[in-house]
Design a protein around this motif. Structure first.
Motif, PDB file in Angstrom:
ATOM      1  N   UNK A 225       0.695  -1.162  -0.089  1.00 30.47           N
ATOM      2  CA  UNK A 225      -0.052  -0.110  -0.110  1.00 30.47           C
ATOM      3  C   UNK A 225       0.829   1.174   0.119  1.00 30.47           C
ATOM      4  N   UNK A 226       0.677   2.109  -0.963  1.00 29.50           N
ATOM      5  CA  UNK A 226       1.260   3.192  -1.022  1.00 29.50           C
ATOM      6  C   UNK A 226       0.369   4.771  -0.898  1.00 29.50           C
ATOM      7  N   UNK A 227       0.571   5.575  -0.048  1.00 31.09           N
ATOM      8  CA  UNK A 227      -0.091   6.508   0.581  1.00 31.09           C
ATOM      9  C   UNK A 227       0.769   7.913   0.203  1.00 31.09           C
ATOM     10  N   UNK A 228       0.217   8.585  -0.678  1.00 33.93           N
ATOM     11  CA  UNK A 228       0.843   9.810  -1.066  1.00 33.93           C
ATOM     12  C   UNK A 228       0.552  11.114  -0.310  1.00 33.93           C
ATOM     13  N   UNK A 229       1.087  12.410  -0.516  1.00 31.75           N
ATOM     14  CA  UNK A 229       0.907  13.389   0.496  1.00 31.75           C
ATOM     15  C   UNK A 229      -0.340  13.925   0.733  1.00 31.75           C
ATOM     16  N   UNK A 230      -1.273  13.445  -0.112  1.00 31.72           N
ATOM     17  CA  UNK A 230      -2.857  14.122  -0.145  1.00 31.72           C
ATOM     18  C   UNK A 230      -3.447  12.803   0.547  1.00 31.72           C
ATOM     19  N   UNK A 231      -2.984  11.713   0.907  1.00 30.51           N
ATOM     20  CA  UNK A 231      -3.458  10.722   1.447  1.00 30.51           C
ATOM     21  C   UNK A 231      -4.315   9.772   0.875  1.00 30.51           C
ATOM     22  N   UNK A 232      -4.091   9.883  -0.624  1.00 28.77           N
ATOM     23  CA  UNK A 232      -4.385   8.876  -1.445  1.00 28.77           C
ATOM     24  C   UNK A 232      -3.767   7.673  -1.542  1.00 28.77           C
ATOM     25  N   UNK A 233      -4.483   6.498  -1.402  1.00 26.78           N
ATOM     26  CA  UNK A 233      -3.638   5.205  -1.246  1.00 26.78           C
ATOM     27  C   UNK A 233      -4.027   4.327  -2.714  1.00 26.78           C
ATOM     28  N   UNK A 234      -2.824   3.524  -2.675  1.00 26.31           N
ATOM     29  CA  UNK A 234      -2.666   2.705  -4.007  1.00 26.31           C
ATOM     30  C   UNK A 234      -2.268   1.516  -3.487  1.00 26.31           C
ATOM     31  N   UNK A 235      -2.844   0.267  -3.998  1.00 26.97           N
ATOM     32  CA  UNK A 235      -2.500  -1.057  -3.358  1.00 26.97           C
ATOM     33  C   UNK A 235      -2.108  -1.977  -4.724  1.00 26.97           C
ATOM     34  N   UNK A 236      -1.306  -3.060  -4.364  1.00 28.04           N
ATOM     35  CA  UNK A 236      -1.116  -3.718  -5.359  1.00 28.04           C
ATOM     36  C   UNK A 236      -0.261  -4.906  -4.989  1.00 28.04           C
ATOM     37  N   UNK A 237      -0.309  -5.999  -5.336  1.00 27.43           N
ATOM     38  CA  UNK A 237       0.205  -7.331  -5.137  1.00 27.43           C
ATOM     39  C   UNK A 237       1.438  -7.662  -5.822  1.00 27.43           C
ATOM     40  N   UNK A 238       2.569  -8.360  -5.483  1.00 25.90           N
ATOM     41  CA  UNK A 238       3.928  -8.371  -5.963  1.00 25.90           C
ATOM     42  C   UNK A 238       4.087  -9.943  -5.657  1.00 25.90           C
ATOM     43  N   UNK A 239       4.851 -10.558  -6.789  1.00 24.21           N
ATOM     44  CA  UNK A 239       5.153 -11.810  -6.593  1.00 24.21           C
ATOM     45  C   UNK A 239       6.791 -11.749  -6.933  1.00 24.21           C
ATOM     46  N   UNK A 240       7.700 -12.587  -6.359  1.00 20.39           N
ATOM     47  CA  UNK A 240       9.112 -12.692  -6.411  1.00 20.39           C
ATOM     48  C   UNK A 240       9.349 -14.096  -6.946  1.00 20.39           C
ATOM     49  N   UNK A 241      10.343 -14.050  -8.036  1.00 20.53           N
ATOM     50  CA  UNK A 241      10.902 -15.293  -8.562  1.00 20.53           C
ATOM     51  C   UNK A 241      12.316 -15.419  -8.443  1.00 20.53           C
ATOM     52  N   UNK A 242      12.770 -16.567  -8.027  1.00 21.92           N
ATOM     53  CA  UNK A 242      14.298 -16.597  -7.729  1.00 21.92           C
ATOM     54  C   UNK A 242      14.816 -17.726  -8.893  1.00 21.92           C
ATOM     55  N   UNK A 243      16.035 -17.792  -9.349  1.00 25.53           N
ATOM     56  CA  UNK A 243      16.733 -18.530 -10.229  1.00 25.53           C
ATOM     57  C   UNK A 243      17.945 -19.215  -9.582  1.00 25.53           C
ATOM     58  N   UNK A 244      18.113 -20.655  -9.818  1.00 24.76           N
ATOM     59  CA  UNK A 244      19.338 -21.006  -9.215  1.00 24.76           C
ATOM     60  C   UNK A 244      20.333 -21.273 -10.339  1.00 24.76           C
ATOM     61  N   UNK A 245      21.422 -20.741  -9.855  1.00 27.11           N
ATOM     62  CA  UNK A 245      22.762 -20.485 -11.049  1.00 27.11           C
ATOM     63  C   UNK A 245      23.485 -21.723 -10.818  1.00 27.11           C
TER      64      UNK A 245
END
Length: 270
Positions: free
Chosen positions: A250-270
């Protein structure tokens, strides 16, 4: 006066930050071993759209691409001691490329970064350490024939950056970054990302969040007048070894407007 009179609109850490406090306890060494063998390959939005990608060659990070606000790529070259000595940054379709050159001390710590465009060096950062921790940065800008100098002071909570203060040419020192809280899991960003961050310090202080031991769960960014500009909170999900797999942000700006998002992480074995 703007504290950073640089036209280089790069935001490479908007995904950081959440709601838990720092907890005591050592990180499972198996998690560190797993991250070393299987580093981060990508960060994607909940829809599968790529946000970051990390490319490796011969076990070393070679390229980082962000697509947060247009595509920006950072390509690394190494010296004979297997240290990153140069980073070239290209943004979108622009023909201009920024080059950052790193200098090291005998212990292998980065003590200086020099940033240039078309062979014109416009920024230099010099780093001061306390042990392994960066505590101060001296920055000099050379822009359009004018010179400006800045000082950055870094405070820590345990092994994570808690507050960053910046002062430019005699103006009052202002709070620019606050790491409010972190998790107790190992930092998921590869070491090459943290090297890249040292090339941007002086332009975007939120890069300091990547320099600690753990993952930031709440950070605050302040504007050129020292006023709160954005708060980012991230709640992470982990696998059994403590490696981050997904996150809600959740990101909240100076005007108190909120933006939400989901994030996925992927790893690679070297």
């Amino acid at each position: 006066m703007k504290r950073f009179a640089i036209i280089l609109a790069v935001t490479l850490i908007g995904f950081i930050a959440s709601c838990t406090r720092v907890e005591d306890g050592d990180i499972d060494p198996d998690a560190l071993s797993k991250l070393a063998k299987c580093p981060l390959r990508s960060i994607s939005s909940g829809t599968g759209a790529p946000v970051f990608s990390f490319e490796y060659t011969l076990g070393r990070i070679k390229r980082i691409v962000t697509r947060e606000s247009g595509e920006v790529s950072s390509v690394f070259t190494y010296n004979l001691k297997n240290k990153i000595d140069k980073m070239v940054i290209e943004a979108g379709n622009s023909s201009d490329a920024y080059t950052v050159v790193f200098e090291y001390d005998a212990a292998g710590k980065i003590i200086k970064s020099k940033t240039s465009i078309k062979d014109y060096q416009f920024m230099t950062n010099e780093f001061t350490y306390d042990g392994e921790f960066i505590t101060a940065v001296s920055t000099q800008f050379n822009i359009f024939g004018a010179t400006a100098k800045g000082k950055t002071r870094v405070e820590y909570l345990g092994e994570n950056v808690s507050k960053v203060y910046t002062q430019i040419d005699g103006y009052p020192e202002l709070l620019t970054f606050e790491g409010v809280s972190y998790d107790n899991k190992p930092q998921y960003l590869p070491s090459g990302y943290r090297t890249m961050a040292l090339g941007f310090i002086g332009i975007a202080n939120n890069f300091f969040a990547s320099l600690g031991k753990n993952n930031p769960t709440m950070v605050k960014i302040y504007d050129d007048n020292g006023k709160l500009n954005e708060t980012t909170q991230t709640s992470y999900q982990y696998d059994k070894s403590g490696i981050v797999t997904n996150a809600d942000q959740t990101m909240t700006n100076a005007d108190n407007v909120k933006t939400t998002r989901k994030i996925a992480f992927e790893f690679v074995c070297l």
